[in-house]
Design a protein around this motif. Structure first.
Motif, PDB file in Angstrom:
ATOM      1  N   GLY A 264       2.808   8.547  -2.953  1.00  0.00           N
ATOM      2  CA  GLY A 264       3.807   7.496  -3.111  1.00  0.00           C
ATOM      3  C   GLY A 264       3.885   6.954  -4.518  1.00  0.00           C
ATOM      4  N   SER A 265       2.758   6.948  -5.246  1.00  0.00           N
ATOM      5  CA  SER A 265       2.766   6.409  -6.607  1.00  0.00           C
ATOM      6  C   SER A 265       3.651   7.232  -7.538  1.00  0.00           C
ATOM      7  CB  SER A 265       1.337   6.359  -7.159  1.00  0.00           C
ATOM      8  OG  SER A 265       0.762   7.648  -7.178  1.00  0.00           O
ATOM      9  N   GLY A 266       3.879   8.510  -7.190  1.00  0.00           N
ATOM     10  CA  GLY A 266       4.742   9.349  -8.014  1.00  0.00           C
ATOM     11  C   GLY A 266       6.201   8.971  -7.920  1.00  0.00           C
ATOM     12  N   LEU A 267       6.578   8.216  -6.892  1.00  0.00           N
ATOM     13  CA  LEU A 267       7.960   7.777  -6.724  1.00  0.00           C
ATOM     14  C   LEU A 267       8.228   6.395  -7.313  1.00  0.00           C
ATOM     15  CD1 LEU A 267       8.532   8.912  -3.028  1.00  0.00           C
ATOM     16  CD2 LEU A 267       9.121  10.137  -5.124  1.00  0.00           C
ATOM     17  N   VAL A 268       7.166   5.738  -7.750  1.00  0.00           N
ATOM     18  CA  VAL A 268       7.308   4.394  -8.313  1.00  0.00           C
ATOM     19  C   VAL A 268       7.759   4.501  -9.765  1.00  0.00           C
ATOM     20  CG1 VAL A 268       6.086   2.277  -8.938  1.00  0.00           C
ATOM     21  CG2 VAL A 268       5.581   3.430  -6.768  1.00  0.00           C
ATOM     22  N   VAL A 269       8.745   3.699 -10.121  1.00  0.00           N
ATOM     23  CA  VAL A 269       9.282   3.693 -11.489  1.00  0.00           C
ATOM     24  C   VAL A 269       8.972   2.345 -12.124  1.00  0.00           C
ATOM     25  CG1 VAL A 269      11.350   3.863 -12.925  1.00  0.00           C
ATOM     26  CG2 VAL A 269      11.125   5.283 -10.873  1.00  0.00           C
ATOM     27  N   THR A 270       8.340   2.377 -13.282  1.00  0.00           N
ATOM     28  CA  THR A 270       7.998   1.163 -14.018  1.00  0.00           C
ATOM     29  C   THR A 270       8.821   1.098 -15.292  1.00  0.00           C
ATOM     30  OG1 THR A 270       5.736   1.186 -13.158  1.00  0.00           O
ATOM     31  CG2 THR A 270       6.154  -0.150 -15.117  1.00  0.00           C
ATOM     32  N   ARG A 271       9.493  -0.011 -15.473  1.00  0.00           N
ATOM     33  CA  ARG A 271      10.314  -0.192 -16.674  1.00  0.00           C
ATOM     34  C   ARG A 271       9.767  -1.370 -17.468  1.00  0.00           C
ATOM     35  NH1 ARG A 271      15.342  -2.973 -17.917  1.00  0.00           N
ATOM     36  NH2 ARG A 271      15.325  -3.849 -15.815  1.00  0.00           N
ATOM     37  N   VAL A 272       9.399  -1.104 -18.708  1.00  0.00           N
ATOM     38  CA  VAL A 272       8.865  -2.154 -19.576  1.00  0.00           C
ATOM     39  C   VAL A 272      10.019  -2.998 -20.094  1.00  0.00           C
ATOM     40  CG1 VAL A 272       7.574  -2.645 -21.679  1.00  0.00           C
ATOM     41  CG2 VAL A 272       6.905  -0.729 -20.225  1.00  0.00           C
ATOM     42  N   LEU A 273       9.894  -4.305 -19.964  1.00  0.00           N
ATOM     43  CA  LEU A 273      10.930  -5.232 -20.421  1.00  0.00           C
ATOM     44  C   LEU A 273      10.582  -5.717 -21.823  1.00  0.00           C
ATOM     45  CD1 LEU A 273      11.342  -7.331 -17.149  1.00  0.00           C
ATOM     46  CD2 LEU A 273      12.645  -5.313 -17.867  1.00  0.00           C
ATOM     47  N   THR A 274      11.367  -5.314 -22.788  1.00  0.00           N
ATOM     48  CA  THR A 274      11.136  -5.745 -24.164  1.00  0.00           C
ATOM     49  C   THR A 274      11.959  -6.981 -24.473  1.00  0.00           C
ATOM     50  OG1 THR A 274      12.870  -4.252 -24.952  1.00  0.00           O
ATOM     51  CG2 THR A 274      10.613  -3.408 -24.934  1.00  0.00           C
ATOM     52  N   GLU A 275      11.424  -7.834 -25.300  1.00  0.00           N
ATOM     53  CA  GLU A 275      12.086  -9.079 -25.673  1.00  0.00           C
ATOM     54  C   GLU A 275      12.986  -8.822 -26.868  1.00  0.00           C
ATOM     55  OE1 GLU A 275      10.558 -13.658 -25.941  1.00  0.00           O
ATOM     56  OE2 GLU A 275       9.504 -12.174 -27.141  1.00  0.00           O
ATOM     57  N   SER A 276      14.257  -9.185 -26.734  1.00  0.00           N
ATOM     58  CA  SER A 276      15.201  -8.991 -27.823  1.00  0.00           C
ATOM     59  C   SER A 276      14.917 -10.002 -28.933  1.00  0.00           C
ATOM     60  CB  SER A 276      16.633  -9.169 -27.322  1.00  0.00           C
ATOM     61  OG  SER A 276      16.858 -10.521 -26.944  1.00  0.00           O
ATOM     62  N   PRO A 277      15.365  -9.717 -30.163  1.00  0.00           N
ATOM     63  CA  PRO A 277      15.166 -10.684 -31.256  1.00  0.00           C
ATOM     64  C   PRO A 277      15.737 -12.065 -30.944  1.00  0.00           C
ATOM     65  CG  PRO A 277      15.844  -8.561 -32.132  1.00  0.00           C
ATOM     66  CD  PRO A 277      15.973  -8.460 -30.634  1.00  0.00           C
ATOM     67  N   ALA A 278      16.906 -12.088 -30.282  1.00  0.00           N
ATOM     68  CA  ALA A 278      17.509 -13.388 -29.940  1.00  0.00           C
ATOM     69  C   ALA A 278      16.638 -14.143 -28.945  1.00  0.00           C
ATOM     70  CB  ALA A 278      18.913 -13.179 -29.363  1.00  0.00           C
ATOM     71  N   GLU A 279      16.118 -13.444 -27.939  1.00  0.00           N
ATOM     72  CA  GLU A 279      15.241 -14.082 -26.965  1.00  0.00           C
ATOM     73  C   GLU A 279      13.953 -14.557 -27.622  1.00  0.00           C
ATOM     74  OE1 GLU A 279      16.505 -11.645 -22.907  1.00  0.00           O
ATOM     75  OE2 GLU A 279      14.894 -10.886 -24.197  1.00  0.00           O
TER      76      GLU A 279
ATOM     77  N   GLU B 235       0.846  -1.190   0.000  1.00  0.00           N
ATOM     78  CA  GLU B 235       0.000   0.000   0.000  1.00  0.00           C
ATOM     79  C   GLU B 235       0.881   1.239   0.000  1.00  0.00           C
ATOM     80  OE1 GLU B 235      -3.019   2.239   3.072  1.00  0.00           O
ATOM     81  OE2 GLU B 235      -3.154   0.033   2.904  1.00  0.00           O
ATOM     82  N   LEU B 236       0.698   2.114  -0.980  1.00  0.00           N
ATOM     83  CA  LEU B 236       1.507   3.321  -1.106  1.00  0.00           C
ATOM     84  C   LEU B 236       0.889   4.477  -0.326  1.00  0.00           C
ATOM     85  CD1 LEU B 236       2.344   3.174  -4.920  1.00  0.00           C
ATOM     86  CD2 LEU B 236       3.573   2.136  -3.008  1.00  0.00           C
ATOM     87  N   ILE B 237       1.711   5.454  -0.019  1.00  0.00           N
ATOM     88  CA  ILE B 237       1.252   6.636   0.701  1.00  0.00           C
ATOM     89  C   ILE B 237       0.389   7.486  -0.226  1.00  0.00           C
ATOM     90  CG2 ILE B 237       2.005   8.751   1.848  1.00  0.00           C
ATOM     91  CD1 ILE B 237       4.565   7.285   2.580  1.00  0.00           C
ATOM     92  N   ALA B 238      -0.678   8.029   0.318  1.00  0.00           N
ATOM     93  CA  ALA B 238      -1.570   8.890  -0.463  1.00  0.00           C
ATOM     94  C   ALA B 238      -2.080  10.022   0.418  1.00  0.00           C
ATOM     95  CB  ALA B 238      -2.733   8.073  -1.026  1.00  0.00           C
ATOM     96  N   LYS B 239      -2.615  11.055  -0.208  1.00  0.00           N
ATOM     97  CA  LYS B 239      -3.195  12.175   0.527  1.00  0.00           C
ATOM     98  C   LYS B 239      -4.405  11.711   1.323  1.00  0.00           C
ATOM     99  CE  LYS B 239      -1.922  15.792  -2.803  1.00  0.00           C
ATOM    100  NZ  LYS B 239      -2.449  16.846  -3.703  1.00  0.00           N
ATOM    101  N   ALA B 240      -4.725  12.454   2.348  1.00  0.00           N
ATOM    102  CA  ALA B 240      -5.902  12.134   3.152  1.00  0.00           C
ATOM    103  C   ALA B 240      -7.145  12.188   2.277  1.00  0.00           C
ATOM    104  CB  ALA B 240      -6.019  13.122   4.310  1.00  0.00           C
ATOM    105  N   GLY B 241      -7.969  11.166   2.400  1.00  0.00           N
ATOM    106  CA  GLY B 241      -9.203  11.109   1.627  1.00  0.00           C
ATOM    107  C   GLY B 241      -9.047  10.513   0.252  1.00  0.00           C
ATOM    108  N   VAL B 242      -7.825  10.205  -0.158  1.00  0.00           N
ATOM    109  CA  VAL B 242      -7.571   9.610  -1.471  1.00  0.00           C
ATOM    110  C   VAL B 242      -7.282   8.126  -1.300  1.00  0.00           C
ATOM    111  CG1 VAL B 242      -6.085   9.634  -3.510  1.00  0.00           C
ATOM    112  CG2 VAL B 242      -6.679  11.786  -2.367  1.00  0.00           C
ATOM    113  N   THR B 243      -7.912   7.316  -2.116  1.00  0.00           N
ATOM    114  CA  THR B 243      -7.680   5.871  -2.046  1.00  0.00           C
ATOM    115  C   THR B 243      -6.240   5.569  -2.439  1.00  0.00           C
ATOM    116  OG1 THR B 243      -9.977   5.435  -2.639  1.00  0.00           O
ATOM    117  CG2 THR B 243      -8.403   3.622  -2.902  1.00  0.00           C
ATOM    118  N   PRO B 244      -5.482   4.926  -1.565  1.00  0.00           N
ATOM    119  CA  PRO B 244      -4.068   4.674  -1.878  1.00  0.00           C
ATOM    120  C   PRO B 244      -3.903   3.653  -3.009  1.00  0.00           C
ATOM    121  CG  PRO B 244      -4.689   3.546   0.135  1.00  0.00           C
ATOM    122  CD  PRO B 244      -5.861   4.397  -0.242  1.00  0.00           C
ATOM    123  N   ALA B 245      -2.874   3.858  -3.800  1.00  0.00           N
ATOM    124  CA  ALA B 245      -2.543   2.884  -4.840  1.00  0.00           C
ATOM    125  C   ALA B 245      -1.903   1.663  -4.197  1.00  0.00           C
ATOM    126  CB  ALA B 245      -1.593   3.507  -5.859  1.00  0.00           C
ATOM    127  N   VAL B 246      -2.161   0.501  -4.759  1.00  0.00           N
ATOM    128  CA  VAL B 246      -1.624  -0.738  -4.198  1.00  0.00           C
ATOM    129  C   VAL B 246      -1.020  -1.584  -5.313  1.00  0.00           C
ATOM    130  CG1 VAL B 246      -3.263  -0.779  -2.276  1.00  0.00           C
ATOM    131  CG2 VAL B 246      -3.832  -1.945  -4.396  1.00  0.00           C
TER     132      VAL B 246
END
Length: 276
Positions: free
Chosen positions: A99-114, A54-65
């Motif tokens: 807290g969701s603003g501090l989360v970093v998402t990196r998309v993993l792409t499949e290489s041609p060899a893989e 559960e991530l930190i959120a402002k009061a009254g805002v549903t936290p991201a999970v």
């Protein structure tokens, strides 16, 4: 968080992995990796065989999970307790409002060899299952000891046929690539890596330089000091060793022979299946 903390790695369903490293949680999925810093987390909840971040959120805002399911119940409990202990006590003025603003998402792409490896693995598994199914069908139809022997023979013939067809097909494709790159690619001289300064190599590794000045390697079995290679100008790491016309003809004949053998054995297996 101490690097020596006994925090387990959680392996969930569908290839999901959750692990703690330093001050960050890493949530890995088949096609993405999510980095969640501890300062963005309100708390970790262990709920049976699932863990909820559960991530930190402002009061009254549903936290991201972020939720991971299908993990070990005991490991989930230990993980949640350990991470919650590591969360720093925050003064009210230091609370991170999103807290969701501090989360970093990196998309993993499949290489041609893989991608090629994945396709090859699936193809091999499919062919193996088909051969086993054919062998079982033939054996069950015949019945008795003769059925067992016929099933084993079908299994062996099918395996040899599959290997021969795959080898012949790969050989013909390699011959085509050699023909195509020789005529439409860029031909350069490649030097034996063992004779190239500041490089580790053997007589089977050669070094060539593309038009961008990048040194690349290609395999060769001649043992000569230098050979000629042709590479794709759109993808310089794809290169082929130029063969003499005689060696090319021999290579093509052997590949065609493997294909003929494979199709002949495959025909025998199909005939046995139809006539049994």
């Amino acid at each position: 968080m101490s690097n020596t903390s006994p925090i387990p790695v959680l392996r969930g369903s569908r290839g999901t992995v959750l692990r703690a490293q330093g001050t960050t949680l890493f949530l890995g999925r088949p096609h993405e990796e999510v980095r969640i810093p501890l300062v963005a987390i309100e708390r970790i909840r262990a709920e049976g065989r699932s863990v909820t971040i559960e991530l930190i959120a402002k009061a009254g805002v549903t936290p991201a999970v972020h939720r991971v399911g299908g993990v070990s119940e005991a490991a989930a409990r230990v993980f949640a307790e350990a991470v919650n202990r590591a969360l720093h006590e925050r003064a009210e003025e230091d609370v991170v409002v999103d807290g969701s603003g501090l989360v970093v998402t990196r998309v993993l792409t499949e290489s041609p060899a893989e991608r090629r490896q994945r396709v090859v693995r699936r193809a091999v598994l499919t062919v193996a299952l088909v051969i086993v199914a054919l062998a079982l069908t033939v054996g069950l139809r015949e019945g008795g000891l003769s059925g067992v022997l016929l099933a084993v023979a079908t299994l062996i013939q099918g395996a040899i046929a599959a290997v021969a067809i795959a080898g012949g097909g790969a050989g013909m494709w390699a011959a085509f690539r050699g023909w195509y790159l020789t005529r439409h690619g860029i031909t350069v001289e490649a030097k034996n890596a063992a004779d190239t300064p500041d490089r580790l190599g053997s007589s089977g590794t050669y070094v060539y330089t593309d038009t961008a000045g990048v040194s690349r390697t290609v395999g060769g079995s001649t043992g000569a000091e230098s050979i000629q290679v042709a590479y794709d100008p759109q993808d310089p790491k794809k290169a082929v060793v130029q063969r003499s016309r005689r060696r090319t003809v021999v290579y093509i004949v052997l590949s065609l022979g493997c294909l003929c053998l494979g199709f002949a054995l495959g025909g025998v297996v199909i005939t046995a299946l139809i006539t049994s």
